[in-house]
Enzyme design. Structure first.
Site, mmCIF file in Angstrom:
data_model
loop_
_atom_site.group_PDB
_atom_site.id
_atom_site.type_symbol
_atom_site.label_atom_id
_atom_site.label_comp_id
_atom_site.label_asym_id
_atom_site.label_seq_id
_atom_site.Cartn_x
_atom_site.Cartn_y
_atom_site.Cartn_z
ATOM 1 N N LYS A 154 28.687 41.725 38.962
ATOM 2 C CA LYS A 154 29.263 42.989 39.442
ATOM 3 C C LYS A 154 28.799 43.280 40.870
ATOM 4 O O LYS A 154 29.539 43.851 41.671
ATOM 5 C CB LYS A 154 28.882 44.138 38.517
ATOM 6 C CG LYS A 154 29.966 44.537 37.540
ATOM 7 C CD LYS A 154 30.180 43.649 36.369
ATOM 8 C CE LYS A 154 31.037 42.452 36.441
ATOM 9 N NZ LYS A 154 30.931 41.540 35.300
ATOM 10 N N GLY B 32 38.972 26.951 33.212
ATOM 11 C CA GLY B 32 38.901 28.061 32.268
ATOM 12 C C GLY B 32 39.250 29.371 32.942
ATOM 13 O O GLY B 32 38.490 29.843 33.789
ATOM 14 N N GLY C 16 39.223 32.340 31.737
ATOM 15 C CA GLY C 16 38.739 33.430 30.887
ATOM 16 C C GLY C 16 38.061 34.459 31.763
ATOM 17 O O GLY C 16 38.365 34.583 32.969
ATOM 18 N N GLU D 192 36.621 36.441 37.079
ATOM 19 C CA GLU D 192 35.696 37.264 37.880
ATOM 20 C C GLU D 192 35.111 36.444 39.041
ATOM 21 O O GLU D 192 35.117 36.891 40.191
ATOM 22 C CB GLU D 192 34.583 37.836 36.993
ATOM 23 C CG GLU D 192 35.103 38.888 36.011
ATOM 24 C CD GLU D 192 34.036 39.602 35.189
ATOM 25 O OE1 GLU D 192 34.409 40.460 34.384
ATOM 26 O OE2 GLU D 192 32.832 39.316 35.352
ATOM 27 N N GLY E 206 33.681 28.872 28.188
ATOM 28 C CA GLY E 206 33.045 29.509 27.035
ATOM 29 C C GLY E 206 31.570 29.185 26.969
ATOM 30 O O GLY E 206 31.039 28.452 27.797
ATOM 31 N N ALA F 63 27.775 41.905 26.030
ATOM 32 C CA ALA F 63 26.455 42.544 26.079
ATOM 33 C C ALA F 63 26.426 43.809 25.218
ATOM 34 O O ALA F 63 25.459 44.055 24.491
ATOM 35 C CB ALA F 63 26.094 42.882 27.523
ATOM 36 N N HIS G 83 42.726 67.125 37.503
ATOM 37 C CA HIS G 83 43.707 66.705 38.508
ATOM 38 C C HIS G 83 43.101 66.834 39.893
ATOM 39 O O HIS G 83 42.482 67.852 40.178
ATOM 40 C CB HIS G 83 44.967 67.567 38.411
ATOM 41 C CG HIS G 83 45.959 67.226 39.487
ATOM 42 N ND1 HIS G 83 46.775 66.112 39.407
ATOM 43 C CD2 HIS G 83 46.235 67.836 40.669
ATOM 44 C CE1 HIS G 83 47.521 66.048 40.495
ATOM 45 N NE2 HIS G 83 47.217 67.080 41.284
HETATM 46 N N1 LIG Z 1 33.280 41.193 31.671
HETATM 47 C C1 LIG Z 1 32.737 40.678 30.583
HETATM 48 O O1 LIG Z 1 32.666 41.306 29.524
HETATM 49 C C2 LIG Z 1 32.247 39.269 30.618
HETATM 50 C C3 LIG Z 1 32.020 38.638 31.836
HETATM 51 C C4 LIG Z 1 31.642 37.310 31.810
HETATM 52 C C5 LIG Z 1 31.468 36.660 30.609
HETATM 53 N N2 LIG Z 1 31.677 37.300 29.453
HETATM 54 C C6 LIG Z 1 31.589 36.598 28.179
HETATM 55 O O2 LIG Z 1 30.955 35.348 28.363
HETATM 56 C C7 LIG Z 1 31.596 34.374 27.568
HETATM 57 C C8 LIG Z 1 31.913 33.151 28.383
HETATM 58 O O3 LIG Z 1 32.914 33.439 29.361
HETATM 59 P P1 LIG Z 1 33.957 32.330 29.741
HETATM 60 O O4 LIG Z 1 34.853 32.900 30.781
HETATM 61 O O5 LIG Z 1 33.248 31.055 29.982
HETATM 62 O O6 LIG Z 1 34.724 32.120 28.362
HETATM 63 P P2 LIG Z 1 36.119 32.694 27.830
HETATM 64 O O7 LIG Z 1 36.125 32.395 26.394
HETATM 65 O O8 LIG Z 1 36.354 34.094 28.292
HETATM 66 O O9 LIG Z 1 37.210 31.784 28.581
HETATM 67 C C9 LIG Z 1 37.208 30.392 28.511
HETATM 68 C C10 LIG Z 1 38.571 29.882 28.921
HETATM 69 O O10 LIG Z 1 38.475 28.493 29.114
HETATM 70 C C11 LIG Z 1 39.615 27.858 28.547
HETATM 71 N N3 LIG Z 1 39.218 26.479 28.259
HETATM 72 C C12 LIG Z 1 38.356 26.050 27.308
HETATM 73 N N4 LIG Z 1 38.203 24.703 27.388
HETATM 74 C C13 LIG Z 1 38.997 24.278 28.416
HETATM 75 C C14 LIG Z 1 39.255 23.013 29.009
HETATM 76 N N5 LIG Z 1 38.669 21.915 28.575
HETATM 77 N N6 LIG Z 1 40.118 22.958 30.042
HETATM 78 C C15 LIG Z 1 40.709 24.075 30.507
HETATM 79 N N7 LIG Z 1 40.501 25.296 29.992
HETATM 80 C C16 LIG Z 1 39.640 25.411 28.962
HETATM 81 C C17 LIG Z 1 39.931 28.722 27.330
HETATM 82 O O11 LIG Z 1 41.274 28.560 26.913
HETATM 83 C C18 LIG Z 1 39.644 30.130 27.867
HETATM 84 O O12 LIG Z 1 40.767 30.709 28.469
HETATM 85 C C19 LIG Z 1 32.818 34.993 26.961
HETATM 86 O O13 LIG Z 1 32.583 35.233 25.592
HETATM 87 C C20 LIG Z 1 32.984 36.274 27.700
HETATM 88 O O14 LIG Z 1 33.512 37.312 26.887
HETATM 89 C C21 LIG Z 1 32.083 38.600 29.427
#
Ligand SMILES: NC(=O)c1ccc[n+]([C@@H]2O[C@H](COP(=O)([O-])OP(=O)(O)OC[C@H]3O[C@@H](n4cnc5c(N)ncnc54)[C@H](O)[C@@H]3O)[C@@H](O)[C@H]2O)c1
Length: 475
Positions: A58, A190, A192, A197, A281, A330, A454
């Site tokens: 952040k 990935g 995700g 972020e 992940g 978290a 508002h």
């Molecule tokens: N803002 C938040 O709350 C926050 C911030 C950072 C991390 N986290 C947590 O940390 C954990 C890890 O985050 P993350 O972003 O690594 O995991 P994630 O599970 O959010 O995303 C992983 C992504 O990688 C993809 N993926 C997996 N294997 C792959 C491959 N071989 N090739 C291409 N794509 C692939 C998946 O389909 C998925 O979209 C998560 O559980 C997340 O919720 C949360």
């Protein structure tokens, strides 16, 4: 001689340190063990969240957003800056100082609550009576005993098979937060939470960023309408996201990293980049816990098996947070930590998984609670939907940030709110109202009838609730 406590917590991340504090508040004599070291070898409690996750990311998201605003948006306000530069070392230094404040804050909280902190690795050892003790391996070795043990050892980034993290070229969330300069080209595997972020941070600072995602659909866990809106915004920003890819060979060479992959059309591609972030992940962290020595049961993914109350198969041993089933968030870990401490005290701590908020801190931010439209359809639930765009919100226009919307999903018969989905400015904060509403089983009409200040972004929440009955006032 072993040291005796009522409760021992292994791990001082959000699950562990909160469990320790709550247990101490409830009158227990508590020890908390954590091995994380700062660069001077001293303790750095707070786990992944504080050291290499939520908090430092952040900090960098904020710095990079200021940089982007100064570069692209200040002129709209009549502010001229000359050429805008970025001092990466200073930005990282600021982030490190924020991390340290949080580390020190936790140590202070331990003192305040009379939690005894041990800096070192905590592990189970079989005791002479057939039970277990906890060994701390730090500067010195100590043996601790307690009737109740809470394991909160978190998670580790998952590497691509055969491509270990070197944190120089192939980065996890850790290395991604410590780069010394702005790379020209970066790939992330990935799309995700971490991928989006971290991709956002470095794109804003000038890196050419490509995110490679294995799934065909972008952000499949997010409500489809919200995910589409977010994708449109990311495309406009120049964050390149390719879905439906199959990653092949990854080679580290003198120039950086080359990533071979097949795109969604089945075409072979190679991407040459300076840095690769792998964000596919995380896996539960039970390394060094010596779980097998005392028969602590793990599942096939290495996570500690727990019941709904976070009880493991061993009497008096509990586990919370990333090291057990459920989303790796978290705040989920914190809730479990509090609930376990209260259960140890004979109270009825509870965690409501149905109202856990989710936030992705990109720009626009994405936040949601409850079920998506796709989940409601799959569950055969009859629902009504209402949306309100930030474009029609006066405060968003004044902010110069009108991307996105708020979306309400309510039961077609009872009007109970079933899900609230947001993409737009500061929705990480706005989502709290929806969480409270859902926790109290509010209807969309309840929100529609509540006075909202508002001008504020929160009026969009009220308007989306009004939209459920097709009676928005400002759109
Ligand atoms: N803002 C938040 O709350 C926050 C911030 C950072 C991390 N986290 C947590 O940390 C954990 C890890 O985050 P993350 O972003 O690594 O995991 P994630 O599970 O959010 O995303 C992983 C992504 O990688 C993809 N993926 C997996 N294997 C792959 C491959 N071989 N090739 C291409 N794509 C692939 C998946 O389909 C998925 O979209 C998560 O559980 C997340 O919720 C949360």
């Amino acid at each position: 001689m072993s040291k005796q406590f009522d409760v021992i917590v292994i791990g001082a991340g959000p699950g562990g340190y909160i469990a320790a504090i709550r247990a101490a508040q409830l009158g227990f004599n508590v020890a908390c063990i954590d091995e994380w070291k700062n660069e001077k070898g001293g303790p750095a409690p707070g786990g992944t969240c504080t050291n290499v996750g939520c908090i430092p990311s952040k900090a960098l998201l904020q710095s990079s957003e200021h940089f982007e605003h100064a570069r692209l948006h200040f002129a709209d306000h009549g502010i001229s800056t000359g050429e805008v530069g970025i001092d990466v070392a200073k930005m990282i230094g600021r982030k490190d100082a924020i991390v340290k404040q949080n580390n020190d804050g936790i140590l202070y909280l331990f003192k305040k609550n009379k939690v005894t902190f041990f800096h070192g690795r905590g592990s189970f050892v079989k005791a002479a009576d057939g039970g277990y003790e906890i060994r701390v391996a730090g500067k010195e070795e100590e043996t601790l005993t307690a009737k109740q043990v809470v394991v909160a050892t978190g998670s580790n980034a998952r590497a691509l098979p055969g491509v270990p993290f070197d944190e120089v070229n192939v980065l996890s969330n850790d290395g991604a937060l410590r780069l010394g300069n702005v790379p020209a080209k970066m790939a992330l595997i990935g799309a995700g939470v971490i991928g989006l972020e971290m991709g956002s941070v470095w794109r804003r600072l000038g890196t050419d960023v490509t995110v490679l995602e294995g799934m065909d659909k972008f952000l499949p866990v997010v409500d489809e309408q919200i995910a589409k809106e977010a994708k449109k915004a990311f495309d406009k920003q120049g964050l390149k996201i390719e879905t439906g890819v199959k990653v092949g060979e990854v080679k580290v060479n003198d120039q950086g990293v080359s990533v071979a992959y097949t795109n969604a059309k089945g075409e072979a591609q190679t991407l040459a980049v300076d840095k690769l972030i792998v964000s596919i992940g995380r896996t539960a962290n039970t390394i060094g816990l010596n779980a097998e020595a005392v028969g602590l049961a793990l599942d096939e993914r290495g996570a500690i098996i727990v019941d709904d109350d976070c009880k493991t198969n061993l009497p008096g041993v509990w586990a919370v947070g990333d090291v057990v089933r459920g989303p790796m968030l978290a705040h989920k870990a914190e809730e479990e930590g509090v609930a376990v401490a209260e259960r140890i005290a004979g109270q009825h701590g509870h965690v409501n998984f149905a109202t856990l908020p989710w936030v992705i801190y990109t720009s626009p931010e994405i936040a949601w609670v409850g079920r998506t439209e796709q989940q409601l359809k799959a569950d055969g639930v009859k629902y009504k939907a209402g949306t309100f765009p930030f474009l029609a919100n006066g405060r968003a226009r004044a902010l110069g940030d009108t991307t996105g919307m708020v979306k309400f999903l309510a039961d077609a018969e009872t009007d109970e709110i079933l899900g609230v989905h947001m993409v737009g400015p500061m929705v990480s904060e706005l989502i709290a109202e929806a969480v409270v509403a859902m926790e109290f089983k509010a209807s969309s009409e309840d929100i529609a009838r509540i006075c909202h200040a508002h001008p504020s972004l929160s009026e969009s929440t009220k308007e989306a609730a009004l939209a459920v009955d097709k009676r928005t006032l400002n759109f």
